[in-house]
Design a protein around this motif. Structure first.
Motif: not given
Length: 481
Positions: A275-293
């Motif tokens: 959400d920070d406009p100064h983040a240096p890279v874009r992150s595309v995330v694949y969560g672990l099953p236990s981390q996802l709803d």
């Protein structure tokens, strides 16, 4: 050791300062319009090279000759001369673990990139453990019996002598095996009676006593879950530093394939940075099953610096622990017998029965998640493809973009089958770069078809290559050699 001591001081000093740094260390504004010129600008299109590029509000407005771009941009744009350098699109790292990389930056480095022998590694451990260590647990990273020849694993007695009272864990370079002292085993609740998790094991001697060896992800997670979490502000600061390292390496987007690493809310942390406009890279995330709803759908806005896109599974383990589910046994060599302690005829286990994985894959598939699966051996790949065929028969999804990750010994037939089922392939080619001289000791003549990237391209796949950092260093040009 210097890194570890700096980290110790950071724990005492930076917790309060981290939040201030995170907020104020980056500039509030950047030029709204910039024209780059004075060097080759590679477009990856037609024409392939142009003289100038105009960017407005973060978007490429025009490419072309210097005169045309200057005229279109007008006088408001800032002019940046490349001074003969080349400007090109940023790289995409399809498979990496930035949170683990960030947290392991505070670990004792015992890796094969910086050590040549077991004696050197043990000397590093003795020296580090003789210093100031305020951390409640001591972590070392990089033990590598493939890169360092004749590297016998540390014994429980050696680990207890190094750290009699404080938990000590040594992670291998691949992070699929760890060595823990008695204090760490105790804190993690691992006893001689603890059953082995699926596809993993707690090392035991002939009397059933623990040896300190912890094999494969499902067992190593016992230790990782017991690790005390760092203060959130400090974890965020370390992760910001790591994301900046990816940017310095030439990456503009990274694929986070399972946010492994001890943090209160790994996905929330990555989302907050996105959400920070100064983040240096874009992150595309694949969560672990236990981390996802599953009640929450994956992100559909692809124009942000964070996107929760999919889920990550492990069907087998590492070739360098005996965990890869090959179709034939590991080679019977001194490396496999004496250093990896594999019995003749050893076959790596599968983490899921077919029915169980059909159910797991189907749940996330129907919820719209892209599914990525760690697969090294042919049996692991076949299990995933069998499950996918069953799921796609009942729940078709033309452009699902599910993925097979690593693919050490994927066969030509499996490559073709994956293509027919709509799977994408990503290869971990650093296995060849760093470990190619020892692959025959692991798999014999099968080393000739290890990581068959060319076969995948010839079959029509748009395959990707990755470094799986922190297992190997950030470096896109090396990976593509």
């Amino acid at each position: 050791m210097k890194v570890l001591r700096r980290m110790g001081l950071a724990l005492l000093v930076l917790v309060g300062a981290a939040a201030l740094f995170v907020r104020y260390a980056t500039p509030d504004t950047a030029p709204s319009e910039v024209v780059f010129l004075g060097g080759d600008i590679v477009t990856m299109g037609d024409p392939s090279v142009v003289e100038a590029m105009w960017i407005k509000d973060g978007r490429i407005e025009q490419l072309g000759s210097e005169s045309a771009v200057r005229e279109a941009a007008g006088s408001d744009a800032e002019i940046v001369s490349l001074d003969g350098a080349t400007l090109m699109p940023g790289f995409i790292e399809p498979h990496t673990h930035p949170l683990a990389t960030a947290l392991l930056g505070s670990a004792i480095d015992v890796g094969g990139f910086t050590h040549d022998s077991r004696a050197q590694m043990m000397e590093t451990l003795h020296e580090a453990l003789g210093g100031f260590l305020p951390q409640p647990w001591i972590i070392a990273f990089g033990w590598d019996p493939i890169m360092i020849r004749n590297l016998a694993p540390p014994t429980l007695e050696e680990l207890d002598e190094l750290s009699p009272d404080k938990p000590l864990v040594i992670l291998t370079q691949a992070m699929h095996e760890a060595f823990a002292n008695s204090a760490a085993l105790r804190e993690a609740g691992i006893t001689r009676d603890t059953p082995d998790p699926p596809g993993a094991a707690f090392g035991r001697d002939e009397h059933g006593e623990l040896t300190g060896s912890v094999l494969e992800v499902n067992a190593v997670n016992y230790l990782l879950r017991a690790l005390p979490a760092l203060p959130p502000a400090l974890t965020e600061l370390m992760l910001r530093w790591t994301l900046a390292d990816y940017a310095r390496g030439g990456f503009t987007t990274i694929g986070v394939l399972g946010p492994v690493g001890r943090a209160e809310d790994p996905i929330g942390l990555l989302r907050g940075l996105g959400d920070d406009p100064h983040a240096p890279v874009r992150s595309v995330v694949y969560g672990l099953p236990s981390q996802l709803d599953l009640d929450e759908k994956p992100d559909t806005n692809h124009d942000t610096r964070f996107e929760l896109r999919g889920v990550k599974f492990w069907m087998d383990g590492s070739p360098y622990t005996g965990g890869a589910a090959f179709a034939e046994p590991y080679a019977d060599t001194e490396l496999t017998r004496e250093e990896l302690h594999l019995k003749p005829g050893h076959m790596g286990p599968l983490n899921y029965e077919l029915g169980a994985f059909i159910e797991e894959l189907g749940r996330f598939h129907r919820a719209g998640y892209h599914v990525a699966v760690h697969t090294q051996g042919e049996r692991a790949i076949e299990r995933v493809l069998d499950a996918a065929e069953a799921v796609l028969k009942t729940d078709p999804w033309e452009d699902h973009r599910h993925r097979l990750e690593h693919n050490a010994l994927i066969t030509t037939e499996q490559i073709q089958r994956a293509k027919a089922l709509g799977f994408e392939l990503s290869f971990f080619t650093d296995h060849i770069y760093y470990y190619g001289d020892r692959l025959r000791e692991l798999v014999g003549d099968r080393a000739e078809r290890y990581m068959p990237v060319g076969t995948a391209f010839r079959a029509g796949h748009r395959a990707t290559l990755h470094s799986d950092n922190p297992m190997t260093p950030i470096g896109p040009l090396r990976v593509m050699r």
